[in-house]
Design a protein around this motif. Sequence first.
Motif, mmCIF file in Angstrom:
data_model
loop_
_atom_site.group_PDB
_atom_site.id
_atom_site.type_symbol
_atom_site.label_atom_id
_atom_site.label_comp_id
_atom_site.label_asym_id
_atom_site.label_seq_id
_atom_site.Cartn_x
_atom_site.Cartn_y
_atom_site.Cartn_z
ATOM 1 N N ARG A 132 8.007 10.132 -5.329
ATOM 2 C CA ARG A 132 7.785 8.695 -5.457
ATOM 3 C C ARG A 132 9.103 7.975 -5.691
ATOM 4 N NH1 ARG A 132 3.428 5.177 -9.105
ATOM 5 N NH2 ARG A 132 4.057 3.158 -8.216
ATOM 6 N N LYS A 133 9.349 6.936 -4.909
ATOM 7 C CA LYS A 133 10.483 6.040 -5.098
ATOM 8 C C LYS A 133 9.950 4.616 -5.089
ATOM 9 C CE LYS A 133 14.314 8.893 -3.572
ATOM 10 N NZ LYS A 133 15.584 8.934 -2.822
ATOM 11 N N GLU A 134 9.886 4.050 -6.295
ATOM 12 C CA GLU A 134 9.310 2.720 -6.491
ATOM 13 C C GLU A 134 7.864 2.706 -5.974
ATOM 14 O OE1 GLU A 134 12.080 -0.060 -4.816
ATOM 15 O OE2 GLU A 134 13.505 0.213 -6.459
ATOM 16 N N ASP A 135 7.566 1.964 -4.906
ATOM 17 C CA ASP A 135 6.178 1.842 -4.456
ATOM 18 C C ASP A 135 5.885 2.638 -3.185
ATOM 19 O OD1 ASP A 135 5.474 0.276 -6.578
ATOM 20 O OD2 ASP A 135 5.657 -1.625 -5.511
ATOM 21 N N ILE A 145 9.561 11.278 5.443
ATOM 22 C CA ILE A 145 8.597 10.361 6.043
ATOM 23 C C ILE A 145 7.794 9.683 4.933
ATOM 24 C CG2 ILE A 145 6.817 12.149 6.288
ATOM 25 C CD1 ILE A 145 5.939 10.767 8.858
ATOM 26 N N GLU A 146 7.470 8.415 5.137
ATOM 27 C CA GLU A 146 6.673 7.658 4.171
ATOM 28 C C GLU A 146 5.215 8.058 4.341
ATOM 29 O OE1 GLU A 146 5.705 3.127 4.225
ATOM 30 O OE2 GLU A 146 7.710 3.344 3.329
ATOM 31 N N VAL A 147 4.620 8.639 3.294
ATOM 32 C CA VAL A 147 3.259 9.155 3.370
ATOM 33 C C VAL A 147 2.278 8.248 2.641
ATOM 34 C CG1 VAL A 147 1.764 11.115 2.772
ATOM 35 C CG2 VAL A 147 4.082 11.529 3.611
ATOM 36 N N VAL A 148 2.675 7.702 1.511
ATOM 37 C CA VAL A 148 1.810 6.813 0.724
ATOM 38 C C VAL A 148 2.614 5.562 0.379
ATOM 39 C CG1 VAL A 148 0.476 6.551 -1.401
ATOM 40 C CG2 VAL A 148 0.522 8.768 -0.232
ATOM 41 N N LYS A 149 1.971 4.412 0.411
ATOM 42 C CA LYS A 149 2.664 3.174 0.045
ATOM 43 C C LYS A 149 1.727 2.261 -0.750
ATOM 44 C CE LYS A 149 1.923 1.400 4.758
ATOM 45 N NZ LYS A 149 2.598 0.926 5.987
ATOM 46 N N LEU A 150 2.283 1.641 -1.769
ATOM 47 C CA LEU A 150 1.558 0.713 -2.621
ATOM 48 C C LEU A 150 1.991 -0.708 -2.295
ATOM 49 C CD1 LEU A 150 -0.298 0.195 -5.103
ATOM 50 C CD2 LEU A 150 1.755 0.408 -6.518
ATOM 51 N N LYS A 151 1.038 -1.579 -2.040
ATOM 52 C CA LYS A 151 1.354 -2.976 -1.762
ATOM 53 C C LYS A 151 0.949 -3.838 -2.950
ATOM 54 C CE LYS A 151 1.042 -2.656 3.267
ATOM 55 N NZ LYS A 151 0.467 -3.247 4.506
ATOM 56 N N ARG A 152 1.633 -4.966 -3.104
ATOM 57 C CA ARG A 152 1.382 -5.855 -4.233
ATOM 58 C C ARG A 152 1.134 -7.277 -3.746
ATOM 59 N NH1 ARG A 152 2.955 -3.389 -9.050
ATOM 60 N NH2 ARG A 152 4.076 -1.412 -8.767
#
Length: 592
Positions: A132-135, A145-152
């Motif tokens: 995990r790096k930030e969101d 590769i970006e596997v999970v992302k959190l949006k705000r």
Amino acid sequence: MKLTLQQWLEQADVESKKLQTSTWIPLMRSQTKKEAVSGFAGYRKEFISTECLIVPLRTREEFSNASWQSIQRNNPHWAWADEDRFIGPHEYEGNDGVPSAMYPVLRQAFDTGEPDIWHLLQEIELSLGLLRKEDVWLRPSEDYIEVVKLKRDHDGEPDELLIRSEHLRDYLAARKAALLIGSFILREAVEESLAQIGWPEGIHRREFTNGHWEGSRGPIHEGGMPWGQSMAVLKLWRESVDPADDVPQMPHPAAETSFKSETFEKKAVGRKLDHAEGCIWMTEWIEPAANSPRVGNDEVPSRIPFIVGNQGDPPLAGEDLKNYRGWIWFRTSVLRTLLSRDNVAFQWFSRDTGSIGPSPVTRVHFGINDHHLVVVAAKDIAELPEWTQRIWTAHNLPPEGGLSVELHASQNLATPARTVAPEKSLIKAIKTLQITSEQVWGTGIFKGLDDPQMILRRVHRFHDESFEQTCLLAKEMSRNVVEKLDQDVINKQLSEGNLKQAKDEKYRSLKRLALLLDQLGFDGKELTRSLAGINDLRQGDAHPGSSRLADSLQLFGLPPSTSDHYAANLQIIESVASGLNAISKAIQPPSR
């Protein structure tokens, strides 16, 4: 395509979207979008809520009639316990009171007002090897590769957490589970008139395969109250408490003597507006993949093809490539690409062999042949993960120039070459000059030297596709050698007359070094010739196309018209390494 207001409220766009074929899957959503003021003309609202459960295939039947309402948690996730059971924050309690599914996302809230925190289920994070790096959650072993992302939302609060479908289904396959997604979406509109919506007043319903939609339309008073509605208000109060008492107390309700009440009716007021809303409830299943190469370590044949022959032979991939008993040829651009990556693992073995990979566990043994092509054994490429193979295949070409002589000596003759790569010689020459100057002057001639491995990643012969790239090599060498010269250290070694001359002429560190070498009885201009050459050539990176810059190649014994940039780069690196070694010997006093 822009939706009409009726289409937007009826949500056909939501109904037609199938998450099973989407690249990104929502594991949790709680999103609210508004325009204008609630209850007034022009008002628009969209609310989306999505909750998911990881359901083991053995218990899937229990969820055949599940809905968003049945799996949605209105409250933050926490543990619950009684005398007989403990239900963890991530567990969903089945009909028999036994946990039968898991929430992939946990929502943590605080009574003290801190912002909510959404946690990805630790099992998913560790199973997929995510960082995990930030969101965002990255997968380092798969080229980050970006596997999970959190949006705000605009206030910084989390409102959506998404996972890449390919990785989710890999995890589900290993877990022998499926993902149940429950969603609720509300869309609402208020206008002076909504006559363009072809619904009569009242409630309307539509069923579809995995959910249903309900819509309603009716008049309201400005502000939001239904048209013509009134409400009965009951007001209750007591007068039995004397606020002047030292210790006031409320009597028990049964003993209350001064209980009073009042009722009245309140009618809605305000001009008449038109209100409509559409709500949709959906459930959908995300099925596990057929296999799980990431989590379950299932063997999956590679689909990345490589050219192995030059007679029109078909490319090979997977097991066919692994069983091929030959080598594969690549342009040197593949090494430039790999060396530009943050986590590259790189090592020189000899002048023309080494190992390289975008990560330490994806390295291959390579060699450079007489045509300046990169040669790697086919089986080594075949054993790489697919994401790494994709990097290599972009630079693949038919065989040319035969096998690398030094790679052949190592892999076939079991007699590795005893040569040294000029790049390594340069690193050693920098280190030798630094140590020698420390021994002679008490202070090193360089300041702020970079890590040797970082220098090797930037200073290499593979800047070889054009003269401008050769100038880029010179720029990198100048940054790591000429610009690292400590002018104050050199000044302290200069005689008073030479120091005055250097100041009067405004010499930079390189010319001051040449002046110092003259002072020691050597030809300073000759000993610093290669350093002056890279200092001149570095301008070609900023001013491409200058014909005069090519004349600086003569400082390395190269014709200005040279077109073999690979060989020119080798010559430049070797010349600078040799020049630094000569300077080391010059500043060292004669032994007794």
